[in-house]
Design a protein around this motif. Sequence first.
Motif, PDB file in Angstrom:
ATOM      1  N   ILE A  19      30.100  44.075  53.286  1.00 33.60           N
ATOM      2  CA  ILE A  19      31.147  44.517  52.357  1.00 33.60           C
ATOM      3  C   ILE A  19      30.846  44.014  50.953  1.00 33.60           C
ATOM      4  O   ILE A  19      30.959  44.746  49.959  1.00 33.60           O
ATOM      5  N   PHE A  20      30.441  42.739  50.859  1.00 36.27           N
ATOM      6  CA  PHE A  20      30.052  42.185  49.554  1.00 36.27           C
ATOM      7  C   PHE A  20      28.893  42.979  48.954  1.00 36.27           C
ATOM      8  O   PHE A  20      28.900  43.335  47.775  1.00 36.27           O
ATOM      9  N   LYS A  21      27.894  43.270  49.775  1.00 36.71           N
ATOM     10  CA  LYS A  21      26.696  43.960  49.278  1.00 36.71           C
ATOM     11  C   LYS A  21      27.033  45.354  48.757  1.00 36.71           C
ATOM     12  O   LYS A  21      26.461  45.807  47.756  1.00 36.71           O
ATOM     13  N   LYS A  22      27.979  46.025  49.423  1.00 34.49           N
ATOM     14  CA  LYS A  22      28.309  47.398  49.037  1.00 34.49           C
ATOM     15  C   LYS A  22      29.339  47.463  47.921  1.00 34.49           C
ATOM     16  O   LYS A  22      29.248  48.323  47.027  1.00 34.49           O
ATOM     17  N   TYR A  23      30.315  46.552  47.939  1.00 27.57           N
ATOM     18  CA  TYR A  23      31.430  46.670  47.009  1.00 27.57           C
ATOM     19  C   TYR A  23      31.601  45.480  46.062  1.00 27.57           C
ATOM     20  O   TYR A  23      32.460  45.519  45.183  1.00 27.57           O
ATOM     21  N   GLY A  24      30.795  44.431  46.229  1.00 24.66           N
ATOM     22  CA  GLY A  24      31.054  43.198  45.482  1.00 24.66           C
ATOM     23  C   GLY A  24      30.255  43.008  44.218  1.00 24.66           C
ATOM     24  O   GLY A  24      30.336  41.949  43.597  1.00 24.66           O
TER      25      GLY A  24
ATOM     26  N   TYR B 198      29.858  44.856  40.765  1.00 21.55           N
ATOM     27  CA  TYR B 198      30.243  45.902  39.812  1.00 21.55           C
ATOM     28  C   TYR B 198      29.991  45.405  38.394  1.00 21.55           C
ATOM     29  O   TYR B 198      30.859  44.766  37.788  1.00 21.55           O
TER      30      TYR B 198
ATOM     31  N   ARG C  72      32.591  45.569  35.466  1.00 20.46           N
ATOM     32  CA  ARG C  72      33.790  44.729  35.403  1.00 20.46           C
ATOM     33  C   ARG C  72      33.610  43.511  34.507  1.00 20.46           C
ATOM     34  O   ARG C  72      34.578  42.831  34.175  1.00 20.46           O
TER      35      ARG C  72
ATOM     36  N   SER D 203      24.838  39.738  40.608  1.00 21.86           N
ATOM     37  CA  SER D 203      26.040  38.959  40.914  1.00 21.86           C
ATOM     38  C   SER D 203      25.734  37.471  41.081  1.00 21.86           C
ATOM     39  O   SER D 203      26.319  36.787  41.913  1.00 21.86           O
TER      40      SER D 203
END
Length: 278
Positions: A192-197, A199, A202, A240
């Motif tokens: 989940i982090f890899k796909k959505y974390g 950006y 932002r 990130s």
Amino acid sequence: MRAAFQRMSPAPFQILMILYFSGTGNSAHVAKLLGDNLKEECMRITDCPASRIGFSGSSLGIVFPVYSWGVPPVLLDYIARFGERFVEDASATHIWMVAVCGDETALAPEMLKNALAIRGLVLRGGWSVQMPNNYVLLPGFDVDPASVEKYKLDTCDNAIIEIAKKIGVHQWEESYQRGSLPWLKSKLIYPIFKKYGIYPSRWRSDDRCTRCGLCMAACPVSNITRNSDGKPCWHSNCTSCLACYHICPTHAINYGSATRKKGHYFFKAYRKVIAGLK
């Protein structure tokens, strides 16, 4: 001073023994101290393309920070891009890793082992070292209290030196701080982090920005440039690593509202190196 605290100019070919990735300096410190004790060179992966590295040494080390209980995607991509000659040379030696974590690794070591196996490389040994936390992008995540940060910094060097001794005599083992529910953290939360974390859009700087350029100097992938008014602008190649956020001297950089009122941490010696690169 060895290469772990230097930004190396891209070269046609780099010979190395320790590969590392670092944002706020924890993994750079681990790599440097290992290199000093083993009398081997080390190189940050973002300073030379994977296709241009060569191997020379009695073993190959990989040092990396644990990202959301996994391996930084930038490192996985780097391993996938190893040149065939490098893979051939490295496959004939001992390969080891050190995972640098705030508290625990979960299954990050297995993730790295699998990435190496895809390239035909076998991990012989691995360890984890606790360093101060720097992840602040999710609710409930913040830097360590001052007392915990001091304890980790006071004790990490002895742990690193002990690991170096074992590497020096090829005493291979796998010793990690797994933490609780490692499967859940690495198999469910990390994807989940890899796909959505990550950006980049932002990231913002506010009116406290002094246009000092430290965030640009700290970015390991040169993802930050200046706008027409001299303030930082983030592009799409973000890892990130949070180096830009943590090094800002006026706390002018934030990731949307997620980092407001969160703490800052940057390895002290590494901060001095970055300041010298401006």
